[in-house]
Design a protein around this motif. Structure first.
Motif, PDB file in Angstrom:
ATOM      1  N   PRO A  89       0.829  -1.209   0.000  1.00  0.00           N
ATOM      2  CA  PRO A  89       0.000   0.000   0.000  1.00  0.00           C
ATOM      3  C   PRO A  89       0.863   1.258   0.000  1.00  0.00           C
ATOM      4  O   PRO A  89       2.005   1.238   0.487  1.00  0.00           O
ATOM      5  CB  PRO A  89      -0.799  -0.112   1.294  1.00  0.00           C
ATOM      6  CG  PRO A  89      -0.696  -1.534   1.708  1.00  0.00           C
ATOM      7  CD  PRO A  89       0.570  -2.064   1.134  1.00  0.00           C
ATOM      8  N   GLU A  90       0.317   2.364  -0.527  1.00  0.00           N
ATOM      9  CA  GLU A  90       1.066   3.613  -0.633  1.00  0.00           C
ATOM     10  C   GLU A  90       1.652   4.079   0.690  1.00  0.00           C
ATOM     11  O   GLU A  90       2.770   4.557   0.757  1.00  0.00           O
ATOM     12  CB  GLU A  90       0.171   4.710  -1.205  1.00  0.00           C
ATOM     13  CG  GLU A  90      -0.047   4.583  -2.680  1.00  0.00           C
ATOM     14  CD  GLU A  90      -0.903   5.702  -3.229  1.00  0.00           C
ATOM     15  OE1 GLU A  90      -0.986   6.780  -2.604  1.00  0.00           O
ATOM     16  OE2 GLU A  90      -1.503   5.502  -4.297  1.00  0.00           O
TER      17      GLU A  90
ATOM     18  N   ILE B 234       2.958  -0.707   5.150  1.00  0.00           N
ATOM     19  CA  ILE B 234       2.171  -1.662   5.913  1.00  0.00           C
ATOM     20  C   ILE B 234       2.170  -1.234   7.368  1.00  0.00           C
ATOM     21  O   ILE B 234       3.227  -1.044   7.967  1.00  0.00           O
ATOM     22  CB  ILE B 234       2.746  -3.085   5.759  1.00  0.00           C
ATOM     23  CG1 ILE B 234       2.685  -3.499   4.298  1.00  0.00           C
ATOM     24  CG2 ILE B 234       1.993  -4.065   6.635  1.00  0.00           C
ATOM     25  CD1 ILE B 234       3.377  -4.809   4.005  1.00  0.00           C
TER      26      ILE B 234
END
Length: 127
Positions: free
Chosen positions: A104-105, A108
């Motif tokens: 994810p951008e 985590i």
């Protein structure tokens, strides 16, 4: 109230017709859905409050729409290969392939892990 009785009967029949289309060929699912639908209508057959009946009719319409547009029957045609019955009314969304290595951008985030895991609450240095 007579008009509401007719609407309830219409709703009942509409849900059952949708059940027959959605679960066509799956006797177990057809029977389970029939029993659940009948049970829910029977459970509420003594309700006399018009507003409550109208709310239940709305709920019945929502259930019918969910069955018609969200439920997909699939069967295994050979080991590991499935055939799904998808109709024109089935809601189709953009399918994004699964990526095992995607991050994810924001990175985590794990509860209880990370840079601050060994820090005590209010652990500040005073001078």
């Amino acid at each position: 109230m007579t008009n509401l009785k007719a609407l309830v009967l219409q709703n009942f029949k509409k849900i059952h017709r949708t059940r027959l289309r959605v679960f066509d060929g799956d006797e177990k699912a057809l029977l389970a859905a029939r029993l659940k639908i009948n049970d829910e209508f029977r459970k509420n057959q003594n309700v006399r409050d018009e507003e409550a009946i109208k709310a239940m009719l709305k709920f019945g319409d929502d259930v019918e729409r969910e069955l018609r547009t969200q439920v997909i029957q699939a069967r295994e045609v050979k080991p590991g290969v499935f055939e799904a019955k998808i109709s024109q009314e089935t809601l189709k969304m953009e399918n994004t392939p699964y990526n095992d290595s995607a991050i994810p951008e924001g990175g985590i985030k794990r509860k209880g892990k990370g840079c601050c895991q060994n820090q005590k609450p209010n652990d500040t240095k005073t001078t």
